[in-house]
Motif scaffolding. Structure first.
Motif, short mmCIF file in Angstrom:
data_model
loop_
_atom_site.label_atom_id
_atom_site.label_comp_id
_atom_site.label_asym_id
_atom_site.label_seq_id
_atom_site.Cartn_x
_atom_site.Cartn_y
_atom_site.Cartn_z
N THR A 153 34.26 43.26 58.39
CA THR A 153 33.86 44.50 57.78
C THR A 153 35.00 44.43 56.82
OG1 THR A 153 33.27 45.72 59.88
CG2 THR A 153 34.10 47.02 58.04
N TYR A 154 36.14 43.95 56.91
CA TYR A 154 37.09 43.96 55.99
C TYR A 154 36.89 42.80 54.83
CZ TYR A 154 41.50 43.12 53.63
OH TYR A 154 42.37 42.98 52.56
N HIS A 155 36.45 41.75 55.67
CA HIS A 155 36.34 40.66 54.34
C HIS A 155 35.00 40.90 53.65
CE1 HIS A 155 38.93 37.26 55.80
NE2 HIS A 155 39.12 38.04 56.84
N GLU A 156 33.92 41.49 54.06
CA GLU A 156 32.89 41.95 53.46
C GLU A 156 33.11 42.98 52.16
OE1 GLU A 156 29.14 42.61 55.37
OE2 GLU A 156 29.29 40.60 56.49
N GLN A 157 34.22 43.83 52.53
CA GLN A 157 34.74 44.89 51.59
C GLN A 157 35.36 44.15 50.69
OE1 GLN A 157 37.94 47.50 52.80
NE2 GLN A 157 36.55 49.07 51.99
N VAL A 158 36.30 43.24 50.88
CA VAL A 158 36.89 42.44 49.97
C VAL A 158 36.07 41.56 48.91
CG1 VAL A 158 38.37 40.30 49.81
CG2 VAL A 158 39.21 42.26 51.27
N VAL A 159 34.99 41.07 49.35
CA VAL A 159 34.22 40.36 48.45
C VAL A 159 33.49 41.16 47.49
CG1 VAL A 159 31.76 39.19 48.59
CG2 VAL A 159 33.58 38.47 50.26
N TRP A 160 33.13 42.56 48.14
CA TRP A 160 32.29 43.45 47.25
C TRP A 160 33.46 43.83 46.15
CZ3 TRP A 160 34.27 48.73 48.36
CH2 TRP A 160 33.89 49.88 47.17
N MET A 161 34.61 44.13 46.38
CA MET A 161 35.72 44.35 45.41
C MET A 161 35.87 43.43 44.38
SD MET A 161 38.35 46.77 47.67
CE MET A 161 38.11 48.33 48.32
N TRP A 162 36.12 42.00 44.81
CA TRP A 162 36.30 40.88 43.89
C TRP A 162 35.15 40.83 43.11
CZ3 TRP A 162 40.90 40.30 43.09
CH2 TRP A 162 41.76 40.02 43.85
N ARG A 163 33.79 40.91 43.65
CA ARG A 163 32.52 40.71 42.98
C ARG A 163 32.66 41.89 41.66
NH1 ARG A 163 29.22 38.26 46.68
NH2 ARG A 163 29.46 36.28 46.10
N SER A 164 32.69 43.10 42.08
CA SER A 164 32.79 44.30 40.98
C SER A 164 33.90 44.08 40.16
CB SER A 164 33.22 45.52 41.93
OG SER A 164 32.35 45.72 42.78
N LEU A 165 35.07 43.28 40.26
CA LEU A 165 36.15 43.22 39.35
C LEU A 165 35.61 42.37 38.16
CD1 LEU A 165 39.12 43.98 38.66
CD2 LEU A 165 39.67 41.62 39.81
N ILE A 166 34.79 41.23 38.60
CA ILE A 166 34.51 40.00 37.59
C ILE A 166 33.13 40.16 37.24
CG2 ILE A 166 36.15 38.28 38.43
CD1 ILE A 166 33.94 36.92 39.95
N THR A 167 32.19 41.25 37.80
CA THR A 167 30.99 41.20 37.07
C THR A 167 30.83 42.07 35.93
OG1 THR A 167 29.91 41.32 39.44
CG2 THR A 167 28.65 42.22 37.57
N GLU A 168 30.33 41.47 34.87
CA GLU A 168 30.29 42.35 33.42
C GLU A 168 29.29 43.37 33.33
OE1 GLU A 168 32.17 41.55 31.08
OE2 GLU A 168 33.39 39.68 32.22
#
Ligand code: FE2
Length: 168
Positions: A153-168
């Motif tokens: 649950t934690y790692h999947e949330q982290v992946v979502w946040m990182w993707r949101s940061l670098i998605t244009e």
């Protein structure tokens, strides 16, 4: 992602909780590989925390700090679960995490590439955890299953946040 797993040592502890010895050993081995991945991410997140530059500095600096703090606590929880299964907490050997750290190329990347690299490592860790959680449930180790669901649950949330940061 780290290649070498920490090796669990068989213990003489007379655990009698309804999970047989062979199952406890297999689960302890799977948790040891997950512990290695977790420590690897602690170190890599820390290196990016220090070395990131550019307009995303503040976000990446703060997010990595939150993450290596969480991951460090998680490593303790994972190692203590291995102990509760009757195995010794794993000890690093020459082919273990020290070697992985030496071969970690974590310093000469753009901020975007650092985040993409972390996404890859978190997703690889999640895939390994999913297999281990599935195995633990099959062996009636619901406690390990629950621990791993929490970590995923934690790692999947982290992946979502990182993707949101670098998605244009
Ligand atoms: Fe810091």
């Amino acid at each position: 992602m780290a290649q070498a797993a920490l090796k669990p040592e068989l213990s003489d502890e007379p655990v009698s909780t309804g999970i047989d010895e062979a199952a406890r050993e297999k689960i302890a081995q799977a948790l040891s590989a997950i512990l290695t991945d977790t420590y690897y991410l602690v170190i890599k997140s820390h290196i990016y925390h220090w070395n990131v530059v550019g307009p995303m500095f503040h976000a990446i600096h703060n997010m990595t700090e939150e993450q290596y703090t969480n991951l460090f606590q998680a490593a303790d929880d994972i190692a203590e679960r291995i102990r509760a299964l009757g195995h010794k907490a794993p000890i690093a050997d020459a082919a273990g995490p020290n070697q992985a750290v030496v071969s970690m190329d974590a310093s000469a990347k753009s901020a975007h590439d650092m985040v993409a690299d972390l996404i890859d490592d978190h997703e690889a860790a999640i895939r390994k955890m999913r297999e281990a959680a599935d195995m633990a449930e099959e062996m009636s180790d619901f406690v390990t299953h629950d621990l791993l669901v929490g970590r995923m649950t934690y790692h999947e949330q982290v992946v979502w946040m990182w993707r949101s940061l670098i998605t244009e």
